[in-house]
Design a protein around this motif. Structure first.
Motif, short mmCIF file in Angstrom:
data_model
loop_
_atom_site.label_atom_id
_atom_site.label_comp_id
_atom_site.label_asym_id
_atom_site.label_seq_id
_atom_site.Cartn_x
_atom_site.Cartn_y
_atom_site.Cartn_z
N ILE A 288 -0.90 2.88 3.39
CA ILE A 288 -2.04 3.03 2.67
C ILE A 288 -2.75 1.56 2.54
CG2 ILE A 288 -2.93 3.12 0.20
CD1 ILE A 288 -2.23 5.86 1.52
N GLU A 289 -2.27 0.46 2.43
CA GLU A 289 -2.51 -0.75 2.58
C GLU A 289 -3.43 -1.21 3.78
OE1 GLU A 289 -3.72 -4.36 0.84
OE2 GLU A 289 -2.70 -2.86 -0.07
N GLY A 290 -2.85 -0.93 4.92
CA GLY A 290 -3.43 -0.82 6.22
C GLY A 290 -4.86 -0.03 6.31
N THR A 291 -4.71 1.08 5.68
CA THR A 291 -6.15 1.73 5.67
C THR A 291 -7.13 1.23 4.91
OG1 THR A 291 -4.60 3.72 6.10
CG2 THR A 291 -6.97 4.15 5.08
N ARG A 292 -6.55 0.42 3.69
CA ARG A 292 -7.69 -0.14 2.99
C ARG A 292 -8.09 -1.37 3.54
NH1 ARG A 292 -4.15 0.36 -2.57
NH2 ARG A 292 -4.91 2.41 -3.29
N ILE A 293 -7.28 -2.12 4.24
CA ILE A 293 -7.77 -3.11 5.19
C ILE A 293 -8.49 -2.88 6.23
CG2 ILE A 293 -6.94 -5.14 6.42
CD1 ILE A 293 -4.52 -5.36 4.82
N PHE A 294 -8.30 -1.96 7.02
CA PHE A 294 -9.18 -1.32 7.98
C PHE A 294 -10.27 -0.89 7.51
CE2 PHE A 294 -10.72 2.23 10.58
CZ PHE A 294 -10.86 1.59 11.84
N GLY A 295 -10.56 0.04 6.31
CA GLY A 295 -11.71 0.52 5.69
C GLY A 295 -12.65 -0.73 5.16
N PHE A 296 -12.13 -1.71 4.59
CA PHE A 296 -12.93 -2.84 4.25
C PHE A 296 -13.32 -3.76 5.55
CE2 PHE A 296 -13.21 -7.45 3.69
CZ PHE A 296 -14.25 -7.62 2.54
N GLU B 50 12.71 4.28 1.52
CA GLU B 50 12.00 3.87 2.98
C GLU B 50 10.96 4.53 3.09
OE1 GLU B 50 16.21 2.88 5.32
OE2 GLU B 50 15.39 4.86 5.30
N SER B 51 10.75 5.88 3.03
CA SER B 51 9.46 6.57 3.02
C SER B 51 8.53 6.18 2.31
CB SER B 51 9.70 8.14 3.00
OG SER B 51 9.81 8.53 1.83
N GLU B 52 8.62 6.01 0.98
CA GLU B 52 7.71 5.30 0.04
C GLU B 52 7.23 3.86 0.42
OE1 GLU B 52 9.87 5.41 -3.81
OE2 GLU B 52 9.25 7.60 -3.96
#
Length: 51
Positions: free
Chosen positions: A26-34, A17-19
């Motif tokens: 991480i995916e949300g951070t990438r989308i936000f950064g883009f 669950e933690s993974e």
């Protein structure tokens, strides 16, 4: 020493669950950064910012 995959850690999550949660973070951070990079690029193009 093996780690029990069904053990509930102090966070209340199992290892799997933690993974999964980490992958989503991480995916949300990438989308936000883009989106942020795109917004900065558009602001640079369409405003007299540093010209």
């Amino acid at each position: 020493m093996e780690i029990d995959p069904n053990k509930v850690w102090p966070t209340g999550l199992t290892l799997a669950e933690s993974e999964e949660l980490h992958r989503h973070v991480i995916e949300g951070t990438r989308i936000f950064g883009f989106i942020a990079a795109l917004a900065h690029l558009l602001a640079y193009i369409y405003t007299p910012w540093l010209h």
